[in-house]
Motif scaffolding. Sequence first.
Motif, PDB file in Angstrom:
ATOM      1  N   LEU A   1       0.854  -1.186   0.000  1.00  0.00           N
ATOM      2  CA  LEU A   1       0.000   0.000   0.000  1.00  0.00           C
ATOM      3  C   LEU A   1       0.893   1.241   0.000  1.00  0.00           C
ATOM      4  O   LEU A   1       1.571   1.526   0.981  1.00  0.00           O
ATOM      5  N   VAL A   2       0.892   1.968  -1.095  1.00  0.00           N
ATOM      6  CA  VAL A   2       1.724   3.167  -1.220  1.00  0.00           C
ATOM      7  C   VAL A   2       1.049   4.364  -0.559  1.00  0.00           C
ATOM      8  O   VAL A   2       1.689   5.157   0.140  1.00  0.00           O
ATOM      9  N   GLY A   3      -0.268   4.485  -0.776  1.00  0.00           N
ATOM     10  CA  GLY A   3      -0.966   5.639  -0.230  1.00  0.00           C
ATOM     11  C   GLY A   3      -2.412   5.676  -0.692  1.00  0.00           C
ATOM     12  O   GLY A   3      -2.944   4.697  -1.223  1.00  0.00           O
ATOM     13  N   VAL A   4      -3.029   6.832  -0.476  1.00  0.00           N
ATOM     14  CA  VAL A   4      -4.414   7.040  -0.917  1.00  0.00           C
ATOM     15  C   VAL A   4      -4.453   8.220  -1.880  1.00  0.00           C
ATOM     16  O   VAL A   4      -3.673   9.168  -1.771  1.00  0.00           O
ATOM     17  N   TYR A   5      -5.389   8.154  -2.821  1.00  0.00           N
ATOM     18  CA  TYR A   5      -5.434   9.073  -3.957  1.00  0.00           C
ATOM     19  C   TYR A   5      -6.879   9.505  -4.163  1.00  0.00           C
ATOM     20  O   TYR A   5      -7.780   8.663  -4.239  1.00  0.00           O
ATOM     21  N   ALA A   6      -7.102  10.808  -4.279  1.00  0.00           N
ATOM     22  CA  ALA A   6      -8.452  11.317  -4.534  1.00  0.00           C
ATOM     23  C   ALA A   6      -8.388  12.406  -5.600  1.00  0.00           C
ATOM     24  O   ALA A   6      -7.470  13.231  -5.612  1.00  0.00           O
ATOM     25  N   HIS A   7      -9.371  12.396  -6.487  1.00  0.00           N
ATOM     26  CA  HIS A   7      -9.489  13.414  -7.531  1.00  0.00           C
ATOM     27  C   HIS A   7     -10.583  14.397  -7.156  1.00  0.00           C
ATOM     28  O   HIS A   7     -11.714  13.997  -6.879  1.00  0.00           O
ATOM     29  N   CYS A   8     -10.247  15.695  -7.166  1.00  0.00           N
ATOM     30  CA  CYS A   8     -11.238  16.733  -6.836  1.00  0.00           C
ATOM     31  C   CYS A   8     -12.020  17.133  -8.080  1.00  0.00           C
ATOM     32  O   CYS A   8     -12.111  18.322  -8.428  1.00  0.00           O
ATOM     33  N   GLY A   9     -12.576  16.151  -8.765  1.00  0.00           N
ATOM     34  CA  GLY A   9     -13.302  16.454  -9.988  1.00  0.00           C
ATOM     35  C   GLY A   9     -14.541  17.279  -9.767  1.00  0.00           C
ATOM     36  O   GLY A   9     -15.030  17.950 -10.692  1.00  0.00           O
ATOM     37  N   ASP A  10     -15.060  17.256  -8.533  1.00  0.00           N
ATOM     38  CA  ASP A  10     -16.250  18.063  -8.245  1.00  0.00           C
ATOM     39  C   ASP A  10     -15.951  19.556  -8.242  1.00  0.00           C
ATOM     40  O   ASP A  10     -16.883  20.371  -8.220  1.00  0.00           O
ATOM     41  N   THR A  11     -14.684  19.949  -8.305  1.00  0.00           N
ATOM     42  CA  THR A  11     -14.372  21.385  -8.439  1.00  0.00           C
ATOM     43  C   THR A  11     -14.875  21.932  -9.771  1.00  0.00           C
ATOM     44  O   THR A  11     -15.074  23.142  -9.909  1.00  0.00           O
ATOM     45  N   TYR A  12     -15.078  21.063 -10.752  1.00  0.00           N
ATOM     46  CA  TYR A  12     -15.541  21.532 -12.062  1.00  0.00           C
ATOM     47  C   TYR A  12     -17.013  21.942 -12.041  1.00  0.00           C
ATOM     48  O   TYR A  12     -17.494  22.534 -13.001  1.00  0.00           O
ATOM     49  N   GLY A  13     -17.697  21.643 -10.967  1.00  0.00           N
ATOM     50  CA  GLY A  13     -19.063  22.116 -10.816  1.00  0.00           C
ATOM     51  C   GLY A  13     -19.167  23.426 -10.062  1.00  0.00           C
ATOM     52  O   GLY A  13     -20.272  23.923  -9.820  1.00  0.00           O
ATOM     53  N   CYS A  14     -18.031  23.990  -9.691  1.00  0.00           N
ATOM     54  CA  CYS A  14     -18.021  25.244  -8.917  1.00  0.00           C
ATOM     55  C   CYS A  14     -18.155  26.451  -9.836  1.00  0.00           C
ATOM     56  O   CYS A  14     -17.934  26.373 -11.045  1.00  0.00           O
ATOM     57  N   ARG A  15     -18.460  27.596  -9.207  1.00  0.00           N
ATOM     58  CA  ARG A  15     -18.642  28.828  -9.983  1.00  0.00           C
ATOM     59  C   ARG A  15     -17.612  29.898  -9.668  1.00  0.00           C
ATOM     60  O   ARG A  15     -17.550  30.915 -10.346  1.00  0.00           O
ATOM     61  N   ASP A  16     -16.826  29.677  -8.623  1.00  0.00           N
ATOM     62  CA  ASP A  16     -15.819  30.682  -8.283  1.00  0.00           C
ATOM     63  C   ASP A  16     -14.727  30.036  -7.439  1.00  0.00           C
ATOM     64  O   ASP A  16     -14.837  28.875  -7.014  1.00  0.00           O
ATOM     65  N   VAL A  17     -13.673  30.807  -7.185  1.00  0.00           N
ATOM     66  CA  VAL A  17     -12.525  30.287  -6.447  1.00  0.00           C
ATOM     67  C   VAL A  17     -12.880  29.893  -5.015  1.00  0.00           C
ATOM     68  O   VAL A  17     -12.439  28.827  -4.542  1.00  0.00           O
ATOM     69  N   PRO A  18     -13.649  30.690  -4.259  1.00  0.00           N
ATOM     70  CA  PRO A  18     -14.003  30.252  -2.900  1.00  0.00           C
ATOM     71  C   PRO A  18     -14.708  28.892  -2.874  1.00  0.00           C
ATOM     72  O   PRO A  18     -14.450  28.073  -1.985  1.00  0.00           O
ATOM     73  N   ALA A  19     -15.571  28.647  -3.843  1.00  0.00           N
ATOM     74  CA  ALA A  19     -16.249  27.344  -3.890  1.00  0.00           C
ATOM     75  C   ALA A  19     -15.264  26.226  -4.203  1.00  0.00           C
ATOM     76  O   ALA A  19     -15.333  25.131  -3.630  1.00  0.00           O
ATOM     77  N   ILE A  20     -14.326  26.488  -5.115  1.00  0.00           N
ATOM     78  CA  ILE A  20     -13.288  25.505  -5.430  1.00  0.00           C
ATOM     79  C   ILE A  20     -12.469  25.198  -4.185  1.00  0.00           C
ATOM     80  O   ILE A  20     -12.175  24.028  -3.876  1.00  0.00           O
ATOM     81  N   GLN A  21     -12.095  26.232  -3.463  1.00  0.00           N
ATOM     82  CA  GLN A  21     -11.281  26.029  -2.267  1.00  0.00           C
ATOM     83  C   GLN A  21     -12.051  25.296  -1.176  1.00  0.00           C
ATOM     84  O   GLN A  21     -11.458  24.526  -0.410  1.00  0.00           O
ATOM     85  N   ALA A  22     -13.360  25.486  -1.128  1.00  0.00           N
ATOM     86  CA  ALA A  22     -14.163  24.736  -0.156  1.00  0.00           C
ATOM     87  C   ALA A  22     -14.136  23.240  -0.475  1.00  0.00           C
ATOM     88  O   ALA A  22     -14.022  22.396   0.424  1.00  0.00           O
ATOM     89  N   VAL A  23     -14.231  22.904  -1.753  1.00  0.00           N
ATOM     90  CA  VAL A  23     -14.128  21.501  -2.160  1.00  0.00           C
ATOM     91  C   VAL A  23     -12.745  20.951  -1.827  1.00  0.00           C
ATOM     92  O   VAL A  23     -12.603  19.828  -1.323  1.00  0.00           O
ATOM     93  N   ALA A  24     -11.704  21.748  -2.106  1.00  0.00           N
ATOM     94  CA  ALA A  24     -10.338  21.305  -1.816  1.00  0.00           C
ATOM     95  C   ALA A  24     -10.150  21.047  -0.324  1.00  0.00           C
ATOM     96  O   ALA A  24      -9.508  20.058   0.072  1.00  0.00           O
ATOM     97  N   ARG A  25     -10.703  21.926   0.514  1.00  0.00           N
ATOM     98  CA  ARG A  25     -10.606  21.729   1.964  1.00  0.00           C
ATOM     99  C   ARG A  25     -11.328  20.454   2.393  1.00  0.00           C
ATOM    100  O   ARG A  25     -10.823  19.671   3.207  1.00  0.00           O
ATOM    101  N   ALA A  26     -12.522  20.261   1.856  1.00  0.00           N
ATOM    102  CA  ALA A  26     -13.309  19.094   2.243  1.00  0.00           C
ATOM    103  C   ALA A  26     -12.618  17.804   1.793  1.00  0.00           C
ATOM    104  O   ALA A  26     -12.576  16.814   2.537  1.00  0.00           O
ATOM    105  N   THR A  27     -12.067  17.809   0.589  1.00  0.00           N
ATOM    106  CA  THR A  27     -11.374  16.624   0.094  1.00  0.00           C
ATOM    107  C   THR A  27     -10.120  16.351   0.916  1.00  0.00           C
ATOM    108  O   THR A  27      -9.835  15.201   1.288  1.00  0.00           O
ATOM    109  N   THR A  28      -9.363  17.410   1.180  1.00  0.00           N
ATOM    110  CA  THR A  28      -8.157  17.264   2.003  1.00  0.00           C
ATOM    111  C   THR A  28      -8.495  16.691   3.370  1.00  0.00           C
ATOM    112  O   THR A  28      -7.832  15.769   3.859  1.00  0.00           O
ATOM    113  N   ALA A  29      -9.542  17.236   3.997  1.00  0.00           N
ATOM    114  CA  ALA A  29      -9.932  16.774   5.326  1.00  0.00           C
ATOM    115  C   ALA A  29     -10.354  15.307   5.290  1.00  0.00           C
ATOM    116  O   ALA A  29      -9.983  14.518   6.171  1.00  0.00           O
ATOM    117  N   ALA A  30     -11.129  14.930   4.266  1.00  0.00           N
ATOM    118  CA  ALA A  30     -11.594  13.546   4.162  1.00  0.00           C
ATOM    119  C   ALA A  30     -10.416  12.587   3.994  1.00  0.00           C
ATOM    120  O   ALA A  30     -10.364  11.518   4.628  1.00  0.00           O
TER     121      ALA A  30
END
Length: 383
Positions: A179-208
């Motif tokens: 097991l090398v590690g865990v990998y997640a794609h933030c593809g749901d950022t493509y449904g965002c409308r602005d940078v704050p929304a993108i960063q919210a997804v990034a925070r949530a993905t990072t936390a998860a």
Amino acid sequence: MDGQTDSTSRWLGAPLEQLPTPALTLDQATVRRNAERMRERCQALGLRLRPHVKTHKTLEGAELATGGTRRGIVVSTLAEARFFAAGGFDDILYAYPLPGGRLEECAALAQRLQAFQLLLDSPQALALLRRRPLPPGKRWLVWLKLDCGNGRAGVRPTDPGAMSLARAIAEEAPEEVTLVGVYAHCGDTYGCRDVPAIQAVARATTAAVLDFVTALRQAGVPCPQASIGSTPSCSHPVPEMAQLTELHPGNYLFYDLQQTLLGSCKPEEVAIRVLTRVIGHYPHRNQLLVDCGWAALSLHGRDQAPTGCATIEGHPQLRLVGLTQEHGQVEAIDGRLDFERFPLGSILALIPFHACATAAMHPVYYVHAEGKVVELWHPVRGW
């Protein structure tokens, strides 16, 4: 030199206006700046950049993205993996659910490279690997794919099965699978409308991802690496990402209209264009005809952006309204077209909505500086 390379080499040094159209062009300085800025973002966070090569699929692009190391890339196809391996790259992650019917191809790459790595997201995929052990001295290097809201591949980190699968990868046969590690794609950022929304997804993905890694370690399961990525999330990274180990964006080398609308980049950071020539005037319907159809420009975005699947650089009064296989229809947004401004043979530059899909249609990229072709990049094709 292969036939394709030989046939296009005559365009080295040519002015852009002499290229056969439709032609995919890249601004050399812009591509280089985009590569450098992403490396700088990752360095500032103390993270490794593992660039995804699926947008450009070229040795030259990957050389820029890795800063010349030729180590640590992500691919989407086995054809890409073989191409980059042959080109001297190593530490290649095949970021795609394990294709059971192509396990022997994966095994050949694992034996050829120091580090050919795979994604798993099911016990069935792990069982496939276990049935095909590598020779002594080699182990399958596996990342667990997590779905943190993107809704594509991956196991949800909150599912009980995620922990048991990670443990099985790490512990069932440590002499065969690591097991090398865990990998997640933030593809749901493509449904965002602005940078704050993108960063919210990034925070949530990072936390998860970090919560899952913490739970693994508390359970005694070693998990050295934690990686997330998407061009929107990595173009405006949040401080929390510094707790990960690496990022894996891909589109950023070219950027495109979609990334501009999302706020990932400024218009001047988009390196890609598709050049097309005017081939017809049709005053009775107030349209120009151009020689770029959907065989050279992806239709992606035609219903998502005000300008459709491309904007026409320098001509905000024009819009692309229709594409067939080899033809494009252009008309004025308001009023009558001034046909004298666009004589037959004149060139328009299209900025595609989606660079990845558009680049996949072209056998060569014309890289230019100061209006002339200075490099020819030939992407790998196939799966």
